[in-house]
Enzyme design. Structure first.
Site, PDB file in Angstrom:
ATOM      1  N   GLU A 215       0.830  -1.201   0.000  1.00 41.19           N
ATOM      2  CA  GLU A 215       0.000   0.000   0.000  1.00 41.19           C
ATOM      3  C   GLU A 215       0.866   1.254   0.000  1.00 41.19           C
ATOM      4  OE1 GLU A 215      -2.353   2.918  -0.161  1.00 41.19           O
ATOM      5  OE2 GLU A 215      -3.319   0.931  -0.263  1.00 41.19           O
ATOM      6  N   HIS A 455     -31.467  -8.114  22.300  1.00 38.96           N
ATOM      7  CA  HIS A 455     -30.346  -8.831  22.920  1.00 38.96           C
ATOM      8  C   HIS A 455     -30.583 -10.334  22.785  1.00 38.96           C
ATOM      9  CE1 HIS A 455     -27.192  -9.804  25.826  1.00 38.96           C
ATOM     10  NE2 HIS A 455     -28.057 -10.649  26.380  1.00 38.96           N
TER      11      HIS A 455
END
Length: 476
Positions: A215, A455
């Site tokens: 990169e 949840h």
């Protein structure tokens, strides 16, 4: 079951349309369908497969490959879930075949949608002509001229080539070749760490290829929040991948059996031996040889210039997708196509908010984001409240065996405006839409905290991160 055996090439075409779209990718075909819904007679010019790069050589087939890699990864870690698997082998050709089958099925789906919406597929290469005309050259070389009240250019993009990294399709390849290699390489160098680069790096590493990422910038996925970049680099290195940042490929010697890649770093030059080099350094626009100069359509730096509703400087000619300014993403092109057509029909539409476009990267862990990064928000002059919730504290993530990563949210300290959201982890590409919708509705941080999340779910982390920004987090 509906038959998808359509023969558009031999179908008698109209000579005049309300709208002709050149290109059938996620911008072009979506614009065409919306136009048909609004009562327009539509023709779509496409020289290759319906669905464009996205459906045939981009978004869809790459996700099929990544799913195969994920399944293989699960099998290799089956013991972590109390499952005994004696042996597993990556069938590279089988993975490629499955990917191509998925792409072919999606392309046939577009054929069905064209038939359903009475859209003509005009097979061939389209060239814009003066007077709202389009010349279409078919496979035999025959040119047919079509007239339209409106013309949308949606020709998309292709792999960008660097002068020192010319794609030969065999040893130095682009994303298209990476999807259909005849055999799995033992060693690969991936140049560029945007979405395309890291997705292919993850795929090939997961099935056993030795992968090095090079990169040029100082961190991978450089458009993402810095903390996301650091987390992904840690995870990739932990998997055995080599990551080189602030590095540049200066030359590739392909004379031998493989490749010798010369990489310039701060410490000096390094030569890496590999079988294949994947160039993933961005996208170039497809605007050549399509009549823009002859018709006077203005361009700048490889992009067609348009107004907020995608109209060019030439009456009746519009442009959308990768060839105009904005993020080169499939969902952006689709949104632009719908806005363009609806404005064309005189509907009351708003310009697209390019600061509320979600970006998703489908490596593992996944990356998803929208809006300002923390750094960009501060540079824009905002006083910010930042909340972060790690998946290591999430019950669902722990149960799924996917505790790497986090959700990070940024709010304006003064008014509570949700400035940005940045996620890395399991399934976060499915979670980012909450932030996009909330930002569109001008939802504040406190409203997210008070919205009850189910949840146990991964999405609880969004609420917890918002609570963390206001020092109300429970599970940290």
């Amino acid at each position: 079951m509906l038959s998808l055996r359509l023969n558009f090439k031999t179908k008698k075409m109209a000579s005049k349309y309300d709208l002709i779209v050149i290109g059938s990718g996620p911008g072009g075909y979506v614009a065409a369908i919306r136009a048909s819904q609004l009562g327009m007679k539509v023709g779509v010019v496409e020289r290759s497969e319906l669905g464009g790069i996205c459906l045939n050589w981009g978004c869809i087939p790459t996700k099929a490959l990544l799913k195969s890699a994920q399944v293989f990864d699960y099998i290799n870690h089956a013991a972590d879930y109390g499952v005994e698997v004696k042996s597993a082998k990556a069938d590279f050709k089988g993975m490629v075949k499955r990917s191509r089958d998925v792409a072919d099925g999606m392309s046939k789906g577009i054929q069905f949608l064209f038939k359903k919406n009475k859209i003509d597929h005009i097979a061939g290469f389209g060239t814009l002509k003066k007077g709202k005309k389009v010349d279409v050259k078919d496979e035999s070389g025959k040119i047919t001229t079509y007239d339209a009240n409106h013309i949308i250019l949606a020709t998309g993009g292709r792999s960008r080539e660097l002068p020192n990294l010319p794609i030969d399709g065999k040893k130095i390849i682009g994303y298209r070749e990476a999807m259909v290699l005849p055999k799995q390489p033992k060693k690969m160098v991936v140049v560029g760490s945007g979405a395309i680069g890291v997705e292919f790096a993850y795929f090939y590493k997961s099935i056993g290829t030795d992968v090095t990422i090079v990169e040029f910038m100082d961190r991978i996925v450089p458009v993402e929040d810095e903390e996301v970049s650091k987390q992904l680099e840690r995870t990739f290195k932990k998997s055995g991948m080599k990551v080189m940042t602030s590095a540049e490929v200066t030359k590739v010697d392909t004379k031998g059996a493989g490749c010798k890649v010369t990489v310039k770093t701060k410490k000096g030059e390094e030569v890496i031996d590999c079988d294949i080099v994947l160039s993933a350094v961005g996208v170039a626009t497809n605007i050549e040889n399509m009549g823009l100069e002859e018709t006077g359509v203005k361009t700048e730096k490889g992009k067609v210039l348009v107004d907020d509703f995608y109209k060019t400087n030439v009456d009746g000619v519009y442009a959308i997708g990768d060839i105009v300014k904005g993020q080169a993403l499939a969902h952006v092109a689709s949104a632009e196509g719908i806005i363009c057509v609806e404005k064309m029909k005189g509907m009351n539409v708003e310009p697209l908010d390019y600061n509320n476009i979600p970006g998703c990267t489908y490596c593992s862990p996944e990356v998803a984001s929208v809006g300002y990064t923390e750094k960009a928000a501060k540079e824009a002059g905002y006083e910010v409240k930042v909340g972060k919730f790690p998946f290591s504290a999430s019950g669902k993530a722990k149960a799924a065996g996917a505790s790497d990563g986090f959700v990070k949210v940024i709010f304006d300290a003064k008014y509570g405006e949700w400035l940005g959201a940045h996620m890395i982890g399991y399934n976060v590409t499915e979670m980012i839409a909450e932030a996009v919708a909330a930002r569109k509705l001008e939802t504040t941080g406190h409203e997210i905290i008070k919205s009850v999340h189910p949840h146990p779910t991964m999405s609880e982390a969004v609420m917890e991160a918002a609570a963390a920004a206001y020092d109300e987090v429970i599970h940290l």
